[in-house]
Design an enzyme around this catalytic site. Structure first.
Site, PDB file in Angstrom:
ATOM      1  N   SER A  98      -2.110  12.250   2.709  1.00 53.66           N
ATOM      2  CA  SER A  98      -0.947  11.432   2.923  1.00 53.66           C
ATOM      3  C   SER A  98      -1.116  11.920   1.244  1.00 53.66           C
ATOM      4  O   SER A  98      -1.534  12.283  -0.084  1.00 53.66           O
ATOM      5  CB  SER A  98      -1.623  10.599   1.771  1.00 53.66           C
ATOM      6  N   HIS A 121       0.384  12.556   6.045  1.00 57.94           N
ATOM      7  CA  HIS A 121       0.683  10.945   5.767  1.00 57.94           C
ATOM      8  C   HIS A 121       2.101  11.562   5.321  1.00 57.94           C
ATOM      9  O   HIS A 121       2.202  11.668   3.761  1.00 57.94           O
ATOM     10  CB  HIS A 121       0.002  10.499   5.795  1.00 57.94           C
ATOM     11  N   ASP A 163       4.028   8.525   2.167  1.00 57.67           N
ATOM     12  CA  ASP A 163       4.194   7.422   2.631  1.00 57.67           C
ATOM     13  C   ASP A 163       5.873   7.303   1.708  1.00 57.67           C
ATOM     14  O   ASP A 163       6.014   7.103   0.474  1.00 57.67           O
ATOM     15  CB  ASP A 163       3.558   6.685   1.472  1.00 57.67           C
ATOM     16  N   MET A 209       9.056   4.668   0.290  1.00 63.02           N
ATOM     17  CA  MET A 209       8.384   3.536  -0.558  1.00 63.02           C
ATOM     18  C   MET A 209       9.586   2.802  -1.060  1.00 63.02           C
ATOM     19  O   MET A 209      10.338   4.059  -1.666  1.00 63.02           O
ATOM     20  CB  MET A 209       8.071   3.408  -1.562  1.00 63.02           C
ATOM     21  N   HIS A 246       5.367   6.683   7.310  1.00 61.35           N
ATOM     22  CA  HIS A 246       4.701   5.364   6.755  1.00 61.35           C
ATOM     23  C   HIS A 246       5.814   4.798   6.308  1.00 61.35           C
ATOM     24  O   HIS A 246       6.073   5.081   4.741  1.00 61.35           O
ATOM     25  CB  HIS A 246       3.350   5.577   5.897  1.00 61.35           C
ATOM     26  N   MET A 274       7.082   2.324   4.068  1.00 62.48           N
ATOM     27  CA  MET A 274       7.145   0.625   2.525  1.00 62.48           C
ATOM     28  C   MET A 274       9.122   0.207   2.549  1.00 62.48           C
ATOM     29  O   MET A 274       8.482   0.470   1.226  1.00 62.48           O
ATOM     30  CB  MET A 274       5.943   1.349   1.960  1.00 62.48           C
ATOM     31  N   MET A 283      -3.664  -1.519   6.452  1.00 65.09           N
ATOM     32  CA  MET A 283      -3.910  -0.916   5.037  1.00 65.09           C
ATOM     33  C   MET A 283      -5.353  -1.412   4.696  1.00 65.09           C
ATOM     34  O   MET A 283      -5.836  -2.202   4.610  1.00 65.09           O
ATOM     35  CB  MET A 283      -2.810  -1.926   4.282  1.00 65.09           C
ATOM     36  N   ASP A 300      -5.918   3.660   6.348  1.00 64.25           N
ATOM     37  CA  ASP A 300      -5.342   4.399   4.593  1.00 64.25           C
ATOM     38  C   ASP A 300      -5.134   2.929   4.306  1.00 64.25           C
ATOM     39  O   ASP A 300      -4.880   1.822   3.754  1.00 64.25           O
ATOM     40  CB  ASP A 300      -3.088   4.051   5.909  1.00 64.25           C
TER      41      ASP A 300
END
Ligand code: DX5
Ligand code: ZN
Length: 219
Positions: free
Chosen positions: A7, A32, A34, A36, A65, A67, A136, A174
């Site tokens: 990540s 990875h 992330d 957000m 991923h 979010m 998660m 994760d």
């Protein structure tokens, strides 16, 4: 799809190219990303522009991923940015089957992610349609949090379910993963691992990555 995904959330973004090259040279299986939005999770990270820049830096698969809320509006953009896999959360995607189908329509691997407080019984119906489940093991929003131990039972139960029904589905974990706990997570039944802080906040990032990879390769 099995293996270690770094990540970049905890990476030094003023030097992203060298940060990615470091973990690439250490032998990770993917990056990875992330995403957000400050709405679904209490933090804002980055969007498709950065994913597209990362895609130009590396040949490694990009595991995105999401979010964020309103995932359906952004999946095409992330596909165009170079995502290879996209995971979306169970908790805020009420038409999950439609969203997973949308991801697959771009020929990407599709995953469903669940928060620590979400039980796996919620995702039983979607399991035949996903390539991976992202469990998660911290509450999403930040890198560098502590692994929640009860995630192990969840991983075990999900692995049993996958075996029983012969689903073609990986288990990704994760949050809070480092060299000290990765084997117990693997032995619980996970086969895709995300690590951020334990790599990017280490003094020697290559050494830290190799140590984690070594732990994964042990029985
Ligand atoms: C948290 C993110 C994770 C996080 C993992 O919301 O989904 O991917 O960056 O980082 P570490 O390994 O630092 O817990
Ligand atoms: Zn993540």
């Amino acid at each position: 799809m099995k293996g270690l995904y770094t990540s970049i959330l905890s990476a030094n973004f003023s030097n992203l190219e060298s940060e990615i090259k470091l973990v690439e040279s250490a032998g990770v299986q993917g990056i990875h990303c992330d995403i957000m939005d400050g709405h679904f999770v209490p933090n804002i990270s980055y969007g498709p522009m950065v994913v597209s820049a990362v895609n130009k830096i590396t040949e490694l698969p990009l595991d995105v991923h999401l979010m964020i809320d309103n995932c359906d509006l952004f999946i095409k953009e992330f596909a165009n940015a170079g995502a290879d896999y996209i995971s979306v959360h169970f908790e805020n995607n009420i038409h999950l089957h439609r969203t997973i189908s949308l991801i697959k329509s771009f020929n990407l691997k599709a995953g469903v992610a669940i928060n620590p407080s979400t039980t796996i019984t919620n995702i039983i119906e979607i399991l035949p349609f996903v390539d991976y489940v992202l469990i998660m093991s911290v509450n999403p929003g930040y890198g560098g949090q502590k692994f929640i131990e009860s995630s192990l039972e969840k991983i075990k139960a999900l692995r049993r379910l996958i075996i029983k029904n012969k689903y073609n589905c990986h288990i990704q974990v994760d949050g809070g993963i480092d060299a000290s706990n990765i084997r117990v997570i693997k032995n619980a039944g996970a086969d895709m691992f995300v690590a951020g802080a334990s790599i990017y906040r280490a003094k020697d990032k290559i050494k830290a990555t190799k140590l984690i990879l070594k732990e994964i390769s042990k029985k």
